[in-house]
Scaffold this motif. Sequence first.
Motif, PDB file in Angstrom:
ATOM      1  N   PHE A  19     -14.355  35.120  84.487  1.00 16.96           N
ATOM      2  CA  PHE A  19     -13.932  36.512  84.418  1.00 16.96           C
ATOM      3  C   PHE A  19     -12.514  36.672  84.952  1.00 16.96           C
ATOM      4  O   PHE A  19     -12.129  36.024  85.934  1.00 16.96           O
ATOM      5  N   LEU A  20     -11.754  37.552  84.301  1.00 19.86           N
ATOM      6  CA  LEU A  20     -10.468  38.014  84.807  1.00 19.86           C
ATOM      7  C   LEU A  20     -10.682  39.388  85.431  1.00 19.86           C
ATOM      8  O   LEU A  20     -11.365  40.228  84.845  1.00 19.86           O
ATOM      9  N   THR A  21     -10.116  39.623  86.585  1.00 23.24           N
ATOM     10  CA  THR A  21     -10.272  40.942  87.193  1.00 23.24           C
ATOM     11  C   THR A  21      -9.092  41.247  88.103  1.00 23.24           C
ATOM     12  O   THR A  21      -8.541  40.352  88.754  1.00 23.24           O
ATOM     13  N   SER A  22      -8.690  42.495  88.117  1.00 30.82           N
ATOM     14  CA  SER A  22      -7.646  42.935  89.045  1.00 30.82           C
ATOM     15  C   SER A  22      -8.273  43.760  90.161  1.00 30.82           C
ATOM     16  O   SER A  22      -7.896  43.679  91.308  1.00 30.82           O
ATOM     17  N   TYR A  23      -9.263  44.552  89.791  1.00 26.49           N
ATOM     18  CA  TYR A  23     -10.015  45.311  90.786  1.00 26.49           C
ATOM     19  C   TYR A  23     -11.356  45.671  90.165  1.00 26.49           C
ATOM     20  O   TYR A  23     -11.465  45.942  88.981  1.00 26.49           O
ATOM     21  N   SER A  24     -12.387  45.616  90.956  1.00 30.59           N
ATOM     22  CA  SER A  24     -13.717  45.989  90.477  1.00 30.59           C
ATOM     23  C   SER A  24     -14.530  46.513  91.651  1.00 30.59           C
ATOM     24  O   SER A  24     -14.424  45.994  92.772  1.00 30.59           O
ATOM     25  N   ASP A  25     -15.321  47.517  91.387  1.00 26.10           N
ATOM     26  CA  ASP A  25     -16.172  48.044  92.439  1.00 26.10           C
ATOM     27  C   ASP A  25     -17.346  47.092  92.674  1.00 26.10           C
ATOM     28  O   ASP A  25     -17.606  46.175  91.882  1.00 26.10           O
ATOM     29  N   LYS A  26     -18.046  47.319  93.760  1.00 21.99           N
ATOM     30  CA  LYS A  26     -19.137  46.430  94.150  1.00 21.99           C
ATOM     31  C   LYS A  26     -20.219  46.342  93.081  1.00 21.99           C
ATOM     32  O   LYS A  26     -20.735  45.255  92.795  1.00 21.99           O
ATOM     33  N   GLU A  27     -20.541  47.476  92.466  1.00 24.03           N
ATOM     34  CA  GLU A  27     -21.584  47.490  91.441  1.00 24.03           C
ATOM     35  C   GLU A  27     -21.192  46.617  90.249  1.00 24.03           C
ATOM     36  O   GLU A  27     -22.004  45.860  89.718  1.00 24.03           O
ATOM     37  N   THR A  28     -19.916  46.693  89.837  1.00 22.25           N
ATOM     38  CA  THR A  28     -19.443  45.894  88.712  1.00 22.25           C
ATOM     39  C   THR A  28     -19.488  44.408  89.039  1.00 22.25           C
ATOM     40  O   THR A  28     -19.908  43.581  88.219  1.00 22.25           O
ATOM     41  N   LEU A  29     -19.067  44.061  90.247  1.00 19.65           N
ATOM     42  CA  LEU A  29     -19.091  42.659  90.652  1.00 19.65           C
ATOM     43  C   LEU A  29     -20.522  42.114  90.716  1.00 19.65           C
ATOM     44  O   LEU A  29     -20.775  40.960  90.364  1.00 19.65           O
ATOM     45  N   GLU A  30     -21.449  42.944  91.158  1.00 14.48           N
ATOM     46  CA  GLU A  30     -22.848  42.510  91.203  1.00 14.48           C
ATOM     47  C   GLU A  30     -23.375  42.272  89.786  1.00 14.48           C
ATOM     48  O   GLU A  30     -24.114  41.314  89.542  1.00 14.48           O
ATOM     49  N   ARG A  31     -22.983  43.149  88.832  1.00 13.14           N
ATOM     50  CA  ARG A  31     -23.359  42.934  87.433  1.00 13.14           C
ATOM     51  C   ARG A  31     -22.763  41.633  86.915  1.00 13.14           C
ATOM     52  O   ARG A  31     -23.413  40.882  86.202  1.00 13.14           O
ATOM     53  N   ALA A  32     -21.508  41.392  87.271  1.00 10.28           N
ATOM     54  CA  ALA A  32     -20.824  40.187  86.805  1.00 10.28           C
ATOM     55  C   ALA A  32     -21.504  38.929  87.339  1.00 10.28           C
ATOM     56  O   ALA A  32     -21.699  37.951  86.603  1.00 10.28           O
TER      57      ALA A  32
END
Length: 207
Positions: free
Chosen positions: A81-94
């Motif tokens: 995954f590429l990411t610049s910023y993600s909330d906790k919920e999104t990271l848990e999904r990832a």
Amino acid sequence: MTAIKVLIVEDEPLIARNIAMYLRNNNFEVSAIAHDPEEALFQLRRQPPDFAILDINLESERDGIELAEHINKTLFIPFVFLTSYSDKETLERAKKTSPAGFIVKPFNEQTLYATIEIALANHATQANRHVPELVLDKLNGHLLAPLTEREFDVVRLLYAGKTNQQIADDLYIAMNTLKKHINNAYFKLDVNSRTTAVALLRDLMLR
């Protein structure tokens, strides 16, 4: 045909072009660049890659996580995954999609290459955990044209998730020489990509 084929999914064209440049500098092939989920799904069907780089946030109804879920259901390939910023919920999904790694923006060529190198090796280790080690005589028993010892050396390292550059370095051979060995091995295995080659090798060792 000899290079690892990488799909880039990134909605910012400049970043996508930079990733493509970095990949080509390190002997990877860019199978396609997709700027949105629909194009990504089309490219995954049209020419399945050996590896995928997925931006999480694609400014669309779908995101990179949903693409990862699709890959897990239809293709057995590693992805990061590429990411610049993600909330906790999104990271848990990832995390639930079992990515081979995360690349945080901004990044440079060395970071990208190192992440892919580790991701390929880890994916191969996990995938081969319950498969016997490659044995030249057993493989050749299933092939019309047998692999040479040098071709087997190349195939064994490819099977272990090594990049082309790592294989060339390990065997002390030039990249052009390596490409010839890979082409010969693919011809004898009757495959046209790393993913199909590795899948066939696993199948042959389990027979």
